[in-house]
Motif scaffolding. Sequence first.
Motif, PDB file in Angstrom:
ATOM      1  N   THR A  15      10.535   9.377  -1.866  1.00  0.00           N
ATOM      2  CA  THR A  15      10.196   8.758  -3.137  1.00  0.00           C
ATOM      3  C   THR A  15      11.479   8.633  -3.945  1.00  0.00           C
ATOM      4  O   THR A  15      12.177   9.619  -4.164  1.00  0.00           O
ATOM      5  CB  THR A  15       9.157   9.593  -3.918  1.00  0.00           C
ATOM      6  N   ASP A  56       9.508  10.470   4.946  1.00  0.00           N
ATOM      7  CA  ASP A  56       8.864  10.201   3.667  1.00  0.00           C
ATOM      8  C   ASP A  56       9.873  10.376   2.535  1.00  0.00           C
ATOM      9  O   ASP A  56      10.583  11.384   2.493  1.00  0.00           O
ATOM     10  CB  ASP A  56       7.688  11.151   3.455  1.00  0.00           C
ATOM     11  N   ASP A  75       0.243   4.245   0.231  1.00  0.00           N
ATOM     12  CA  ASP A  75      -0.164   5.245   1.219  1.00  0.00           C
ATOM     13  C   ASP A  75       0.396   4.938   2.602  1.00  0.00           C
ATOM     14  O   ASP A  75       0.490   5.833   3.444  1.00  0.00           O
ATOM     15  CB  ASP A  75      -1.691   5.339   1.289  1.00  0.00           C
ATOM     16  N   GLN A  76       0.762   3.684   2.856  1.00  0.00           N
ATOM     17  CA  GLN A  76       1.328   3.291   4.139  1.00  0.00           C
ATOM     18  C   GLN A  76       2.867   3.325   4.135  1.00  0.00           C
ATOM     19  O   GLN A  76       3.481   3.274   5.191  1.00  0.00           O
ATOM     20  CB  GLN A  76       0.866   1.878   4.508  1.00  0.00           C
ATOM     21  N   ARG A 124       9.112   4.876  -1.058  1.00  0.00           N
ATOM     22  CA  ARG A 124       8.525   4.266  -2.251  1.00  0.00           C
ATOM     23  C   ARG A 124       9.557   4.292  -3.373  1.00  0.00           C
ATOM     24  O   ARG A 124      10.253   5.293  -3.543  1.00  0.00           O
ATOM     25  CB  ARG A 124       7.272   5.036  -2.685  1.00  0.00           C
ATOM     26  N   ASP A 167       0.846  -1.193   0.000  1.00  0.00           N
ATOM     27  CA  ASP A 167       0.000   0.000   0.000  1.00  0.00           C
ATOM     28  C   ASP A 167       0.886   1.249   0.000  1.00  0.00           C
ATOM     29  O   ASP A 167       1.479   1.586   1.021  1.00  0.00           O
ATOM     30  CB  ASP A 167      -0.902  -0.013   1.226  1.00  0.00           C
TER      31      ASP A 167
END
Length: 91
Positions: free
Chosen positions: A40, A38, A11-12, A16, A9
């Motif tokens: 990416t 967070d 969002d979790q 990413r 997921d």
Amino acid sequence: RLTYLFTNDPDQAQIRIHWVRAFAEKDQAGLTDFTIGDATIQIKTPGIPDNLVRANIMHEVGHALGIAGHSDANEDIMKSGRSWSSYQEYK
């Protein structure tokens, strides 16, 4: 000292990874956008051998974990670009 859990997921996830075909800069192989908690990561895969993809992921995860800069040491995975001496073991 470092623990992690995989999730399907996005969002979790706090980190990413996205596989991309190319970057605007021809020689760029990875990019990380991050803030505290967070990140990416984008990794270029076409035309890059698997062992170098792994090396690029390790480098970009370093950024995702908070290492903002690059190393001057050729043997360090945080050396910018493909000029690390460890690049030899990835050939």
